[in-house]
Design a protein around this motif. Sequence first.
Motif, PDB file in Angstrom:
ATOM      1  N   ALA A 540       0.809  -1.227   0.000  1.00 55.89           N
ATOM      2  CA  ALA A 540       0.000   0.000   0.000  1.00 55.89           C
ATOM      3  C   ALA A 540       0.840   1.274   0.000  1.00 55.89           C
ATOM      4  N   HIS A 541       2.177   1.160   0.050  1.00 56.12           N
ATOM      5  CA  HIS A 541       3.010   2.347   0.240  1.00 56.12           C
ATOM      6  C   HIS A 541       2.908   3.335  -0.917  1.00 56.12           C
ATOM      7  N   ASN A 542       2.998   2.876  -2.137  1.00 59.29           N
ATOM      8  CA  ASN A 542       3.051   3.780  -3.293  1.00 59.29           C
ATOM      9  C   ASN A 542       1.770   4.591  -3.472  1.00 59.29           C
ATOM     10  N   ALA A 543       0.659   4.102  -2.950  1.00 54.72           N
ATOM     11  CA  ALA A 543      -0.609   4.827  -3.093  1.00 54.72           C
ATOM     12  C   ALA A 543      -0.845   5.834  -1.979  1.00 54.72           C
ATOM     13  N   LEU A 544       0.033   5.877  -0.991  1.00 49.87           N
ATOM     14  CA  LEU A 544      -0.147   6.800   0.140  1.00 49.87           C
ATOM     15  C   LEU A 544       0.272   8.203  -0.242  1.00 49.87           C
ATOM     16  N   PRO A 545      -0.283   9.245   0.404  1.00 50.81           N
ATOM     17  CA  PRO A 545       0.218  10.606   0.191  1.00 50.81           C
ATOM     18  C   PRO A 545       1.632  10.775   0.748  1.00 50.81           C
ATOM     19  N   SER A 546       2.263  11.861   0.369  1.00 54.15           N
ATOM     20  CA  SER A 546       3.676  12.050   0.716  1.00 54.15           C
ATOM     21  C   SER A 546       3.904  12.053   2.216  1.00 54.15           C
ATOM     22  N   TRP A 547       3.032  12.724   2.975  1.00 51.67           N
ATOM     23  CA  TRP A 547       3.264  12.832   4.416  1.00 51.67           C
ATOM     24  C   TRP A 547       3.126  11.491   5.116  1.00 51.67           C
ATOM     25  N   GLU A 548       2.312  10.588   4.590  1.00 48.91           N
ATOM     26  CA  GLU A 548       2.175   9.270   5.190  1.00 48.91           C
ATOM     27  C   GLU A 548       3.344   8.363   4.819  1.00 48.91           C
ATOM     28  N   GLN A 549       3.969   8.633   3.687  1.00 47.93           N
ATOM     29  CA  GLN A 549       5.101   7.803   3.276  1.00 47.93           C
ATOM     30  C   GLN A 549       6.315   7.991   4.169  1.00 47.93           C
ATOM     31  N   VAL A 550       6.412   9.138   4.853  1.00 48.43           N
ATOM     32  CA  VAL A 550       7.589   9.417   5.675  1.00 48.43           C
ATOM     33  C   VAL A 550       7.229   9.579   7.144  1.00 48.43           C
ATOM     34  N   LYS A 551       6.037   9.189   7.566  1.00 46.74           N
ATOM     35  CA  LYS A 551       5.706   9.293   8.989  1.00 46.74           C
ATOM     36  C   LYS A 551       6.524   8.266   9.776  1.00 46.74           C
ATOM     37  N   PHE A 552       6.498   8.401  11.094  1.00 42.36           N
ATOM     38  CA  PHE A 552       7.451   7.642  11.921  1.00 42.36           C
ATOM     39  C   PHE A 552       7.292   6.131  11.742  1.00 42.36           C
ATOM     40  N   TYR A 553       6.063   5.635  11.809  1.00 38.59           N
ATOM     41  CA  TYR A 553       5.841   4.193  11.718  1.00 38.59           C
ATOM     42  C   TYR A 553       5.495   3.757  10.292  1.00 38.59           C
ATOM     43  N   SER A 554       6.095   4.385   9.307  1.00 36.85           N
ATOM     44  CA  SER A 554       5.946   3.930   7.933  1.00 36.85           C
ATOM     45  C   SER A 554       6.839   2.710   7.714  1.00 36.85           C
ATOM     46  N   LEU A 555       6.862   2.239   6.474  1.00 36.48           N
ATOM     47  CA  LEU A 555       7.679   1.047   6.217  1.00 36.48           C
ATOM     48  C   LEU A 555       9.171   1.312   6.409  1.00 36.48           C
ATOM     49  N   TRP A 556       9.577   2.596   6.324  1.00 34.93           N
ATOM     50  CA  TRP A 556      11.001   2.899   6.500  1.00 34.93           C
ATOM     51  C   TRP A 556      11.447   2.648   7.936  1.00 34.93           C
ATOM     52  N   HIS A 557      10.526   2.752   8.879  1.00 31.12           N
ATOM     53  CA  HIS A 557      10.868   2.416  10.265  1.00 31.12           C
ATOM     54  C   HIS A 557      11.211   0.934  10.385  1.00 31.12           C
ATOM     55  N   ASP A 558      10.480   0.080   9.703  1.00 30.62           N
ATOM     56  CA  ASP A 558      10.785  -1.353   9.719  1.00 30.62           C
ATOM     57  C   ASP A 558      12.058  -1.664   8.938  1.00 30.62           C
ATOM     58  N   PHE A 559      12.292  -0.938   7.854  1.00 29.15           N
ATOM     59  CA  PHE A 559      13.554  -1.120   7.118  1.00 29.15           C
ATOM     60  C   PHE A 559      14.741  -0.701   7.979  1.00 29.15           C
ATOM     61  N   LYS A 560      14.545   0.308   8.817  1.00 29.84           N
ATOM     62  CA  LYS A 560      15.611   0.728   9.735  1.00 29.84           C
ATOM     63  C   LYS A 560      15.940  -0.383  10.727  1.00 29.84           C
ATOM     64  N   LEU A 561      14.896  -1.033  11.278  1.00 32.53           N
ATOM     65  CA  LEU A 561      15.117  -2.149  12.191  1.00 32.53           C
ATOM     66  C   LEU A 561      15.788  -3.315  11.476  1.00 32.53           C
ATOM     67  N   LEU A 562      15.387  -3.539  10.235  1.00 38.50           N
ATOM     68  CA  LEU A 562      15.963  -4.646   9.468  1.00 38.50           C
ATOM     69  C   LEU A 562      17.435  -4.395   9.157  1.00 38.50           C
ATOM     70  N   ALA A 563      17.812  -3.123   8.969  1.00 35.77           N
ATOM     71  CA  ALA A 563      19.206  -2.804   8.641  1.00 35.77           C
ATOM     72  C   ALA A 563      20.143  -3.095   9.802  1.00 35.77           C
ATOM     73  N   ARG A 564      19.596  -3.161  11.029  1.00 39.53           N
ATOM     74  CA  ARG A 564      20.443  -3.403  12.196  1.00 39.53           C
ATOM     75  C   ARG A 564      20.698  -4.883  12.439  1.00 39.53           C
ATOM     76  N   VAL A 565      20.025  -5.762  11.692  1.00 45.19           N
ATOM     77  CA  VAL A 565      20.271  -7.196  11.826  1.00 45.19           C
ATOM     78  C   VAL A 565      21.591  -7.530  11.146  1.00 45.19           C
ATOM     79  N   PRO A 566      22.531  -8.176  11.813  1.00 46.92           N
ATOM     80  CA  PRO A 566      23.837  -8.462  11.199  1.00 46.92           C
ATOM     81  C   PRO A 566      23.708  -9.289   9.924  1.00 46.92           C
ATOM     82  N   ALA A 567      24.432  -8.902   8.911  1.00 44.12           N
ATOM     83  CA  ALA A 567      24.520  -9.635   7.640  1.00 44.12           C
ATOM     84  C   ALA A 567      23.157  -9.868   7.014  1.00 44.12           C
ATOM     85  N   VAL A 568      22.279  -8.844   7.089  1.00 50.68           N
ATOM     86  CA  VAL A 568      20.932  -9.049   6.578  1.00 50.68           C
ATOM     87  C   VAL A 568      20.817  -8.677   5.113  1.00 50.68           C
TER      88      VAL A 568
END
Length: 581
Positions: A540-568
């Motif tokens: 559903a991300h691409n259909a969201l308005p701009s402000w919802e795409q960058v809000k705190f609990y958007s998918l980028w918050h989960d990508f941030k958590l995923l980036a901290r997993v070693p060798a992910v």
Amino acid sequence: MRKWKKKSSSPDSGISYTVCGEFFPEVYPAFRSGKWSRGDEDPLDTEMRLFCSCMRWAFNRLLEGASRDDVKKRGQEIFGLNSRYADDARLKAKAVIDSQKELLEIEIDETESKLSRARGKLGQAMRKLARAEKKGVAPEEIEKLRLVINGKNARVASLEKKLAELKVHQENGTIPKVVFGGKKLWKDVCKRRTTREKWRAARRNRLYTQGDETKGGNPHFKMSHQNGEFRLAVTISHLSEQTGTDAKGRPIMTRAPKVEGKLWLPEKHRDIVRTWLAMGLPYTVELIRTVDGRYLVHLTFSLSGAPEPDFARGCLSVDTNPDGVGLCNVGPSGQPEPWPEDFSVPYPLNLGKYEGEFQVIPYPNGFIYIRIPDLEYARGFRRTYLIGVLAKVVVDIAKFLGKPIALEDLDFGKDRLDTNRKFNRMASNFPYAKVVEAVCRRAVKEKVPFKLVPPRHTSTIGYWKYMRRFAVPVHCAAALVIGRRAMGCREKVTRELKQLFEQIKQNLAQKATPDKPREGRGMTRRVRACLKRLEKKMQAHNALPSWEQVKFYSLWHDFKLLARVPAVTPFSRCRTNRQAS
């Protein structure tokens, strides 16, 4: 979690330009006041003492709810100042009250964040102790864990007490106690580390007055330029005497004498001061007497008139870091474009203490990282100087390109500070907001437009979308995201990102073996839950308005958590030491 508060990004949003100089009094009035002077102090010191006393008195009257007219009228009678000085003293007192009220809300937010984090750590320590007791760990280890819990309990109790006191002030509409002259200096006096006279001198060492456009600048601090040098005349209002009253009952006063002398200003600021005087524009002056008897002058000019940013040709985007800035030359389409053939980074001539003090690291496709190693650990004055040098280089590059500047509206509050001493030192030592402010001030002076954008998820987006594509560090990739955000571009989930996500799932599934059960390795429950959330959000991300795409609990918050997993990720070896933010 600290909430980002929207601020004005307009170039006209209260940006001022301050010039620091020194005043050398030469001509004093021929007489002293028997009523207001004390001992052998000169009239200028007497005026400073009376002004500071009036400011402290006005501070208490404003807390009691007195009106402006009442404070202004009674201040003249009690302290012998004229109406303008009395009103400026009231204005300084009101500024102290307003700042304390604003700081009170910030302190409450930061204390609540610290308390929540401290309670979480206390819970972790208690669970660790319970597991240790259940396993029958050695008594020495049990005693250490209990000491840790006692320390965590003490911190929670201290934060709860502080939060309760702050909320009482908020509910009653009051402010915490203010110590004029400096709380730190007063504590030193109480501990007998310094003298009471030094603290008293710090309470009566200022004279301040605002500019007035109708009076041609500043009527009480008249500045002039004669024979190639600047002169300053300071009005001594307490030496003015009443000669009668007018038809409305107002006192008629004699003309107040002045203290005149030479004003020294840095050579690099003299041209703009001369221009300001020739145009008759208002300027605010604050006179400060130092411990060794020198008189420092702070001239403040309100800057305005910077053009609005036009992104038809793109922009120069800036990502701020503790040791430098990442720059990206963003084109009109929102993609990086190469630097012009005749482009070169202007090397500051006033640096060069050693080789490598100012490093320019170029990357292909219009990326540059400017690194100043001393910026991360230098002392306060040295760091301020280096920040000014860096701001000048950034603005000069934008002028050469003919593009506006895009920056992050960074705000690193005290709520980020915790028991991690290394992070506390880094976060509190480096003034992120000071770099942004220096660039904005320089841009206003050079008439270069700029725009501030919220910094949320810029490094995370740059890490996952642009770092590998353009073969640049995460700082430069974050600069591209900042420029795109300033231009209104949306950060969609691309086909490459979806393919990368599927590859990550396969890699983690292969690493989920019984011999690697610990957290952070392979497909753990936490990683599986993160991937499940991401898979749902990506649809559903691409259909969201701009402000919802960058809000705190958007998918980028989960990508941030995923980036901290070693060798992910397949490009984990390219990661820098900076955490995605």
